[in-house]
Design a protein around this motif. Structure first.
Motif, PDB file in Angstrom:
ATOM      1  N   PRO A 105      27.766  10.612  42.894  1.00  0.00           N
ATOM      2  CA  PRO A 105      29.149  10.122  42.859  1.00  0.00           C
ATOM      3  C   PRO A 105      29.725  10.057  41.463  1.00  0.00           C
ATOM      4  N   SER A 106      28.868  10.034  40.445  1.00  0.00           N
ATOM      5  CA  SER A 106      29.331  10.034  39.057  1.00  0.00           C
ATOM      6  C   SER A 106      29.919  11.376  38.646  1.00  0.00           C
ATOM      7  N   GLY A 107      29.638  12.409  39.440  1.00  0.00           N
ATOM      8  CA  GLY A 107      29.916  13.786  39.044  1.00  0.00           C
ATOM      9  C   GLY A 107      28.652  14.530  38.684  1.00  0.00           C
ATOM     10  N   GLY A 108      27.535  13.777  38.547  1.00  0.00           N
ATOM     11  CA  GLY A 108      26.258  14.395  38.218  1.00  0.00           C
ATOM     12  C   GLY A 108      26.259  15.037  36.846  1.00  0.00           C
ATOM     13  N   LEU A 109      25.160  15.687  36.531  1.00  0.00           N
ATOM     14  CA  LEU A 109      25.093  16.411  35.266  1.00  0.00           C
ATOM     15  C   LEU A 109      26.174  17.484  35.218  1.00  0.00           C
ATOM     16  N   LYS A 110      26.498  18.040  36.372  1.00  0.00           N
ATOM     17  CA  LYS A 110      27.438  19.149  36.460  1.00  0.00           C
ATOM     18  C   LYS A 110      28.819  18.782  35.933  1.00  0.00           C
ATOM     19  N   ALA A 111      29.314  17.596  36.282  1.00  0.00           N
ATOM     20  CA  ALA A 111      30.655  17.196  35.854  1.00  0.00           C
ATOM     21  C   ALA A 111      30.639  16.035  34.870  1.00  0.00           C
ATOM     22  N   LYS A 112      29.730  15.099  35.066  1.00  0.00           N
ATOM     23  CA  LYS A 112      29.646  13.967  34.133  1.00  0.00           C
ATOM     24  C   LYS A 112      29.163  14.425  32.771  1.00  0.00           C
ATOM     25  N   GLY A 113      28.209  15.389  32.767  1.00  0.00           N
ATOM     26  CA  GLY A 113      27.655  15.891  31.524  1.00  0.00           C
ATOM     27  C   GLY A 113      26.167  15.612  31.416  1.00  0.00           C
ATOM     28  N   HIS A 124      32.392  18.176  40.924  1.00  0.00           N
ATOM     29  CA  HIS A 124      33.618  18.119  40.129  1.00  0.00           C
ATOM     30  C   HIS A 124      34.642  17.185  40.779  1.00  0.00           C
ATOM     31  N   ARG A 125      34.715  17.183  42.100  1.00  0.00           N
ATOM     32  CA  ARG A 125      35.620  16.247  42.772  1.00  0.00           C
ATOM     33  C   ARG A 125      35.219  14.808  42.466  1.00  0.00           C
ATOM     34  N   HIS A 126      33.928  14.527  42.524  1.00  0.00           N
ATOM     35  CA  HIS A 126      33.451  13.190  42.170  1.00  0.00           C
ATOM     36  C   HIS A 126      33.758  12.869  40.707  1.00  0.00           C
ATOM     37  N   GLY A 127      33.616  13.872  39.843  1.00  0.00           N
ATOM     38  CA  GLY A 127      33.861  13.652  38.421  1.00  0.00           C
ATOM     39  C   GLY A 127      35.283  13.243  38.109  1.00  0.00           C
ATOM     40  N   THR A 128      36.236  13.650  38.953  1.00  0.00           N
ATOM     41  CA  THR A 128      37.626  13.236  38.723  1.00  0.00           C
ATOM     42  C   THR A 128      37.794  11.730  38.875  1.00  0.00           C
ATOM     43  N   LEU A 129      36.827  11.072  39.528  1.00  0.00           N
ATOM     44  CA  LEU A 129      36.897   9.630  39.768  1.00  0.00           C
ATOM     45  C   LEU A 129      36.155   8.830  38.702  1.00  0.00           C
ATOM     46  N   ASN A 130      35.586   9.524  37.720  1.00  0.00           N
ATOM     47  CA  ASN A 130      34.754   8.887  36.702  1.00  0.00           C
ATOM     48  C   ASN A 130      35.382   9.099  35.329  1.00  0.00           C
ATOM     49  N   SER A 131      35.902   8.044  34.748  1.00  0.00           N
ATOM     50  CA  SER A 131      36.610   8.162  33.467  1.00  0.00           C
ATOM     51  C   SER A 131      35.680   8.556  32.320  1.00  0.00           C
ATOM     52  N   ARG A 132      34.359   8.412  32.500  1.00  0.00           N
ATOM     53  CA  ARG A 132      33.414   8.759  31.436  1.00  0.00           C
ATOM     54  C   ARG A 132      32.902  10.194  31.551  1.00  0.00           C
ATOM     55  N   ALA A 133      33.313  10.899  32.597  1.00  0.00           N
ATOM     56  CA  ALA A 133      32.801  12.251  32.839  1.00  0.00           C
ATOM     57  C   ALA A 133      33.390  13.252  31.867  1.00  0.00           C
TER      58      ALA A 133
END
Length: 389
Positions: free
Chosen positions: A327-335, A175-184
């Motif tokens: 780093p994308s947030g993975g499936l967990k945060a990116k989707g 989730h922390r990584h996902g905050t850095l990904n505008s597509r998450a």
């Protein structure tokens, strides 16, 4: 044999989309065209990943339909279905077609809608997902995939002392990584306490241990080394691809925590790329559940067996750590729009190797690895990308 290159990538935001599959995919495909500097007439073939369109959309024969929508009617098109590993399998076939000289430039991508925008609620969609479980031995018992990975993870906890706090740390990191990904889909941080306080879904997983249902699309242009030289896209090399399977059903697996298909696919990919696990600078792994990331990083050789549990909490797999994972947030945060997930991993890693990942950039990354599994880890495709001169 030629050396394949990824010369262009594109993807949509992941989340809830009301638009039909053809429009979602077109957004990703046209972005990949622009990124590669390729015209539709230069594309020789189209390989599509879509796992569930026949069930969720009542929409089959999708490859020529989507090709027509993006101006590629007339070329060879093929839809692949391999549960959650669907578009990684499409990518593997695109790579092999280019390597062999059969095609010079191939569009590969995936698209899926899994949210209530399809008209299906959570119970119905859970049942659709469960169709990847064994029809006679597992589906009639009501076993869904939170339960499948809950069983795998519970065994890991028993054998290695992995804790629920270790699992929650994976969610916190991603989730922390996902905050850095505008597509998450989820761009909000969480805490171990919030994960553990969320409702129990299937022991040991709480709601925040589970990836969401998502809609979205991703696309990549794979070209031969020679064709890539004539295009304006910044190429990334495909160093190796491994693909292996394991026993279905779950009860027949020899070792529940080994995720054997991942180990064999990784061994193939490492051998083809002529590298070892410690050469990998950044990875996107299939964290459909927090426990799945723990199993994956062990199978890939990033940590010793049994050491995957505390890795996230220790910072080993965080940005700035020894081996940044998801780093994308993975499936967990990116989707996780099933058919798009595998190629979406490749989009992220292409951007990482190009140095285009912004605030989530892994410094000086030269080798990147994508791990995409299907079903109860009975299928895994592992791809290694590399910087090329």
């Amino acid at each position: 044999m030629t050396s394949p290159r990824i010369v262009g990538v594109g993807m949509t935001d992941f989340g809830v989309h009301e638009r039909p599959l053809v429009e979602l995919f077109a957004d990703a495909a046209f972005a990949a065209f622009d990124d590669a500097g390729v015209e539709g007439g230069e594309i020789d073939a189209f390989y599509l990943g879509n796992a569930m369109g026949g069930q969720t959309e009542r929409d089959t024969h999708l490859a020529p339909t989507l090709a027509s929508h993006v101006g590629l009617a007339g070329i060879p098109c093929q839809r692949y279905e391999d549960a959650c590993a669907t578009s990684s399998n499409a990518f593997k076939h695109a790579v092999r077609a280019v390597e062999s000289g059969r095609h010079d430039v191939v569009l590969v991508g995936g698209v899926e809608r899994c949210t209530p925008a399809t008209g299906l609620g959570t119970p119905e969609m859970t049942a659709v997902f469960a169709s990847a479980a064994h029809r006679q031995y597992e589906q009639p018992t009501g076993l869904s995939f939170p339960g499948v990975f809950g069983l795998l993870t519970t065994r890991h906890m028993h054998e290695h002392g992995t804790t629920e706090e270790d699992l929650a740390a994976v969610a916190v990191k991603n989730h922390r990584h996902g905050t850095l990904n505008s597509r998450a889909q989820f761009g909000k941080e969480t805490t171990v306490e919030e994960v553990l306080d969320s409702p129990l879904v299937a022991s040991p997983f709480h709601l925040m241990d589970c990836c969401p249902f998502s809609d979205g699309a991703a696309a990549a242009i794979v070209a031969s080394e020679e064709a890539a030289a004539s295009l304006s896209g910044d190429p990334v090399g495909v160093a190796g691809v491994g693909h292996a399977t394991d026993v279905v059903p779950l009860a027949d697996k020899a070792d529940l925590t080994a995720t054997r298909s991942a180990r064999e696919a990784a061994a193939q990919a490492y051998e083809e790329a002529d590298i070892a696990p410690d050469h990998v600078d950044v990875a996107e792994v299939h964290d459909c559940f927090t426990g799945a990331e723990v199993l994956a990083i062990e199978a890939l050789g990033f940590v010793e067996d049994g050491a995957g549990g505390p890795a996230a909490a220790a910072g080993t797999t965080a940005l700035g750590g020894e081996i940044p994972v998801n780093p994308s947030g993975g499936l967990k945060a990116k989707g996780h729009p099933i058919g798009a997930t595998g190629v979406a991993q490749l989009v992220e890693l292409t951007e990482q190797l190009r140095g285009e990942a912004g605030d989530r950039q892994v410094a000086d990354a030269e080798y990147a690895l994508a791990h995409n599994l299907g079903g109860d880890a009975a299928t895994t495709v592992v791809s290694v990308l590399e910087v090329v001169a």
